[in-house]
Design a protein around this motif. Structure first.
Motif, PDB file in Angstrom:
ATOM      1  N   GLN A 146       0.836  -1.212   0.000  1.00  0.00           N
ATOM      2  CA  GLN A 146       0.000   0.000   0.000  1.00  0.00           C
ATOM      3  C   GLN A 146       0.869   1.261   0.000  1.00  0.00           C
ATOM      4  OE1 GLN A 146      -2.935   0.621   3.174  1.00  0.00           O
ATOM      5  NE2 GLN A 146      -4.281   1.643   1.672  1.00  0.00           N
ATOM      6  N   SER A 184      -5.941  -2.792  -5.977  1.00  0.00           N
ATOM      7  CA  SER A 184      -6.770  -2.418  -4.812  1.00  0.00           C
ATOM      8  C   SER A 184      -7.789  -3.527  -4.559  1.00  0.00           C
ATOM      9  CB  SER A 184      -7.510  -1.104  -5.084  1.00  0.00           C
ATOM     10  OG  SER A 184      -6.597  -0.050  -5.303  1.00  0.00           O
ATOM     11  N   THR A 238      -5.968  -0.014 -10.229  1.00  0.00           N
ATOM     12  CA  THR A 238      -7.102  -0.340  -9.358  1.00  0.00           C
ATOM     13  C   THR A 238      -7.322  -1.857  -9.258  1.00  0.00           C
ATOM     14  OG1 THR A 238      -8.477   0.233 -11.273  1.00  0.00           O
ATOM     15  CG2 THR A 238      -8.394   1.824  -9.461  1.00  0.00           C
ATOM     16  N   CYS A 242     -13.143  -2.031  -9.407  1.00  0.00           N
ATOM     17  CA  CYS A 242     -13.521  -0.947  -8.491  1.00  0.00           C
ATOM     18  C   CYS A 242     -14.859  -1.233  -7.817  1.00  0.00           C
ATOM     19  CB  CYS A 242     -13.559   0.383  -9.247  1.00  0.00           C
ATOM     20  SG  CYS A 242     -11.912   0.864  -9.800  1.00  0.00           S
ATOM     21  N   PHE A 267     -14.189  -3.973  -5.372  1.00  0.00           N
ATOM     22  CA  PHE A 267     -13.529  -3.401  -4.188  1.00  0.00           C
ATOM     23  C   PHE A 267     -14.588  -2.792  -3.265  1.00  0.00           C
ATOM     24  CE2 PHE A 267     -12.085   0.308  -1.939  1.00  0.00           C
ATOM     25  CZ  PHE A 267     -10.845  -0.029  -1.406  1.00  0.00           C
ATOM     26  N   ARG A 312      -6.308   4.227 -12.906  1.00  0.00           N
ATOM     27  CA  ARG A 312      -5.792   5.275 -12.008  1.00  0.00           C
ATOM     28  C   ARG A 312      -6.664   6.505 -12.207  1.00  0.00           C
ATOM     29  NH1 ARG A 312       0.417   5.653 -12.317  1.00  0.00           N
ATOM     30  NH2 ARG A 312       1.053   3.556 -12.829  1.00  0.00           N
ATOM     31  N   ALA A 341      -7.555   3.803   1.068  1.00  0.00           N
ATOM     32  CA  ALA A 341      -7.755   2.855  -0.039  1.00  0.00           C
ATOM     33  C   ALA A 341      -9.083   3.165  -0.752  1.00  0.00           C
ATOM     34  CB  ALA A 341      -7.757   1.431   0.488  1.00  0.00           C
ATOM     35  N   VAL A 359      -9.742   4.609  -4.745  1.00  0.00           N
ATOM     36  CA  VAL A 359     -10.628   3.960  -5.741  1.00  0.00           C
ATOM     37  C   VAL A 359     -11.700   4.951  -6.202  1.00  0.00           C
ATOM     38  CG1 VAL A 359     -12.376   2.153  -6.064  1.00  0.00           C
ATOM     39  CG2 VAL A 359     -10.157   1.587  -5.037  1.00  0.00           C
ATOM     40  N   GLY A 413      -3.076   5.584  -0.617  1.00  0.00           N
ATOM     41  CA  GLY A 413      -4.120   4.567  -0.465  1.00  0.00           C
ATOM     42  C   GLY A 413      -4.100   3.523  -1.567  1.00  0.00           C
ATOM     43  N   SER A 414      -3.442   3.828  -2.701  1.00  0.00           N
ATOM     44  CA  SER A 414      -3.388   2.880  -3.829  1.00  0.00           C
ATOM     45  C   SER A 414      -2.505   1.685  -3.461  1.00  0.00           C
ATOM     46  CB  SER A 414      -2.818   3.584  -5.065  1.00  0.00           C
ATOM     47  OG  SER A 414      -1.460   3.948  -4.824  1.00  0.00           O
ATOM     48  N   PHE A 415      -2.563   0.657  -4.315  1.00  0.00           N
ATOM     49  CA  PHE A 415      -1.712  -0.519  -4.103  1.00  0.00           C
ATOM     50  C   PHE A 415      -0.830  -0.753  -5.316  1.00  0.00           C
ATOM     51  CE2 PHE A 415      -4.807  -1.195  -0.876  1.00  0.00           C
ATOM     52  CZ  PHE A 415      -4.124  -1.888   0.118  1.00  0.00           C
TER      53      PHE A 415
END
Ligand code: FPP
Ligand code: ZN
Length: 343
Positions: free
Chosen positions: A129, A148, A145, A209, A212, A196, A179, A183, A133-135
């Motif tokens: 992470q 995420s 995404t 998304c 998620f 993104r 996170a 998103v 907040g993104s992965f």
């Protein structure tokens, strides 16, 4: 603005109209038996996900008893990287969050979650992470995404994602609020989501998304009507769905779109009879398996998403599939995992 439609013409007389489930099971059981097969060799870089696609299709077809359980579980063990805590696609490859999710999905379907090194997997997910907040997908840092979704789905299947008000954030191992913010920042003016912020809307990334937000139960945070409008625009005169405007229909998008609409409680926004006919027309009547379009060569990727989409559309003889996790709903229930599905 008018969009150009690209589509295929399906021969009404010769198109397969029934689900050829036995043939698909045979196709998958034979797949990978010949280690020198060209296609098998060239897909080594995604082998772990390939095993998840094969296993999931067999499970949804109620044929889990035909698989050699230990072959799958031994393969997972061989792909584990103890220093990072993640899984790779194949022994000797680098670990990645995509293959870590696939490994956890395989173990879950085989009722073997307790065999996994959960603390280490959680450590791996957390290590990816970023402060916004993104992965990242792996230690090389690509942000998308998709990752995420993989992060929260992995934690949820391991029972390590805590969403109740009483749980404190340290239980979660990831910063959930940032996170979610990341998103949500990827939703575009047309209602869709990209990889993104400001990236083009794409049905595969919309699944990630929406999936998620379904896992973390935040579907109410988005404009579902505009998004479902964009998704319903994906249906073409052949009945098939494309992934973006001006693209050809493709069976895998039957899954990315219909699962998203199902999570949003708007499955009826497309014509399901025509979609079913398109998916069934994309079966290979000789070898078994589904391809992207009628007449193309089949592969396990389009086979799992063809079968899973048919399950969501109510095809008899199949196990019910979770639109969030693309796994048998009974596996998700056995784990006690819940996700948000709007009605
Ligand atoms: C299309 O890819 C699909 C996506 C971008 C979504 C992929 C989703 C995941 C990897 C998350 C895990 C998935 C499941 C089901 C658990 P593509 O490269 O075929 O796109 P293209 O059609 O634009 O080439
Ligand atoms: Zn496809």
């Amino acid at each position: 603005m008018a969009n150009l439609l690209k589509d295929v013409v399906i021969d009404e007389k010769s198109r397969p109209k029934q689900l050829l489930l036995e043939k698909h099971v045979d196709y998958l059981l034979k797949y990978g038996k010949d280690a020198n097969d060209f296609e098998f060799c060239t897909t080594e870089y995604l082998r772990m996900s390939g095993m998840y696609w094969v296993l999931t299709t067999l499970a949804v077809a109620k044929k889990l008893d035909t698989v050699q359980r230990d072959q799958f579980l031994d393969f997972i063990d061989e792909c584990w990287d103890s220093s990072s805590g993640g899984y790779s696609a194949c022994p000797g490859h680098d670990p990645h969050i995509l293959y870590t999710l696939s490994a956890v999905q395989i173990a879950a379907t085989l009722d073997a979650i307790e065999r996994l090194p959960s603390d280490d997997i959680v450590r791996y997910v957390r290590s990816l992470q970023n402060p916004d907040g993104s992965f990242a997908g792996d230690r090389w840092g690509e942000v998308d995404t998709r990752f995420s979704f993989c992060a929260v789905a992995t934690l949820a299947l391991l029972g390590r994602l805590h969403l109740d008000d009483n749980d404190n954030d340290t239980d979660n191992n990831i910063d959930l609020e940032s996170a979610v913010r990341f998103v949500l920042s990827c939703q575009n003016f047309d209602g869709g989501f990209g990889s993104r912020p400001n990236a083009e809307s794409h049905a595969g990334l919309i699944y990630c998304c929406v999936g998620f937000l379904s896992v973390v139960r935040r579907l109410a945070s988005i404009d579902g009507d505009t998004l479902a409008w964009w998704l319903s625009e994906r249906q073409l005169p052949s009945g098939g769905l494309n992934g973006r405007p001006e693209k050809l229909p493709d069976v895998c998008y039957s899954w990315w779109v219909i699962s998203s609409l199902t999570m949003l409680g708007r499955q009826r926004w497309i014509d399901s009879d025509r979609l079913k006919a398109y998916i069934l027309a994309s079966q290979d009547v000789e070898t078994g398996g589904f391809s992207d379009r009628p007449g193309d060569l089949p592969d396990p990727f389009h086979t799992v998403f063809g079968v899973a989409a048919l399950s969501l559309l109510g095809e008899p003889g199949l196990l019910q599939v979770s639109p969030t996790f693309c796994m048998p709903q009974q596996v998700i229930d056995r784990l006690g995992v819940t996700s948000q599905i709007l009605s």
